[in-house]
Scaffold this active site. Structure first.
Site, PDB file in Angstrom:
ATOM      1  N   GLU A  90       0.964  -1.368   0.222  1.00 29.15           N
ATOM      2  CA  GLU A  90      -0.208  -0.059  -0.026  1.00 29.15           C
ATOM      3  C   GLU A  90       0.910   1.275  -0.041  1.00 29.15           C
ATOM      4  OE1 GLU A  90      -2.237  -3.134   2.694  1.00 29.15           O
ATOM      5  OE2 GLU A  90      -0.059  -2.542   2.237  1.00 29.15           O
ATOM      6  N   CYS A 140      -2.286  -2.624   7.504  1.00 36.14           N
ATOM      7  CA  CYS A 140      -2.196  -2.478   8.969  1.00 36.14           C
ATOM      8  C   CYS A 140      -2.079  -1.027   9.267  1.00 36.14           C
ATOM      9  CB  CYS A 140      -0.524  -2.885   8.991  1.00 36.14           C
ATOM     10  SG  CYS A 140       0.680  -1.661   8.009  1.00 36.14           S
ATOM     11  N   CYS A 159      -0.253   1.535   7.060  1.00 39.45           N
ATOM     12  CA  CYS A 159      -0.758   1.483   5.580  1.00 39.45           C
ATOM     13  C   CYS A 159      -2.158   2.336   5.845  1.00 39.45           C
ATOM     14  CB  CYS A 159      -0.888   0.388   5.014  1.00 39.45           C
ATOM     15  SG  CYS A 159       0.612  -0.301   4.552  1.00 39.45           S
TER      16      CYS A 159
END
Length: 199
Positions: A98, A126, A129
Site C-alpha cells: 500500500e 495495517c 498503511c
C-alpha cells in the site's frame, strides 16, 4: 465486470484543444469544414476488476518470496500507482504494498493529495498503511481478506473511519477475499515447509 462508474478515458484532444458544448461533448474542427461531434464515453469498472490487478501484484510478491500483498491506487478509472510487498528486497519494514502504491500514485500526479482515489489492496491494511491512506486523502479503501493479527480497518483498529480524524476513509471489505486468503495461506505453508527442511 463493468458496473461501478469510476471514470472515463481521456479524450483524444485536451480540453484546451477543443471547445465544449452544453452536453459536455467536444466539437472537433477538422480540415475541409468537416464537423465531428465527439461525446465522451464512460467506461465502468467494478471493484473485482481492480482487485484482480492487485492480486497480480500480490502474485509477483509471492514469486519474489515476499509476503504476497498487492495494491493499486485508482482514480476515475485510471491506475495511478501500484505496488507489492518488497520488505525483504529493500530491507525496509515500511515497504508494504500500500505504501509503495500510494507513493507511486503521488509521484505520477506530482501531488501527495490523492483526493477521490480508491486504494485496492489484497489484505486488510495495517496501522501504518491505513494511516498513510488517511494522510494522503484516499477516498475509499477496498480490501480482500482480513488480517486478524495486524489489520487496522476493523480487525484490531479501525483507523480510516475514526471520527477524531480530520479526514476519514470509507472501507469496503471482502472483494476477492478467498483468492487473497488462499495466496497468503499457500505462502506461509511454503515458509513452514522450507523451515522444516532446514531443520
Amino acid at each position: 465486470m463493468l458496473r461501478h462508474s469510476l471514470g472515463r478515458p481521456k479524450d483524444i484532444l485536451s480540453d484546451e484543444a477543443a471547445p465544449h458544448n452544453r452536453a459536455g461533448g467536444q466539437i472537433l474542427y477538422l480540415p475541409n469544414a468537416i464537423l465531428i461531434f465527439h461525446i465522451p464515453l464512460m467506461i465502468e469498472f467494478d471493484h473485482d476488476y481492480f482487485m484482480e490487478i492487485a492480486l497480480k501484484e500480490a502474485q509477483q510478491a509471492f514469486d519474489e518470496s515476499e509476503v504476497p500483498v498487492g495494491a493499486v491506487v485508482v482514480r476515475e478509472g485510471s491506475i495511478l500507482g501500484r505496488g507489492h510487498n518488497r520488505t525483504e528486497a529493500l530491507k525496509d519494514a515500511t515497504a508494504h504494498a500500500e505504501i509503495l502504491a500510494i507513493t507511486s500514485a503521488a509521484a505520477s500526479l506530482g501531488d501527495w493529495r490523492l483526493d477521490n482515489a480508491i486504494l485496492y489492496t489484497t489484505i486488510e491494511p495495517c496501522a501504518m498503511c491505513a494511516g498513510a491512506a488517511v494522510l494522503s486523502r484516499i477516498e475509499t479503501i477496498v480490501y480482500g481478506a482480513p488480517d486478524p493479527r495486524f489489520g487496522a480497518c476493523g480487525s484490531l483498529f479501525e483507523i480510516p473511519t475514526d471520527k477524531r480524524l480530520i479526514h476519514r476513509v470509507k472501507i469496503i471489505r471482502g472483494v476477492k477475499e478467498q483468492e487473497a486468503a488462499d495466496l497468503m495461506q499457500l505462502f506461509f505453508r511454503q515458509v513452514r515447509k522450507n523451515k522444516e527442511k532446514v531443520n
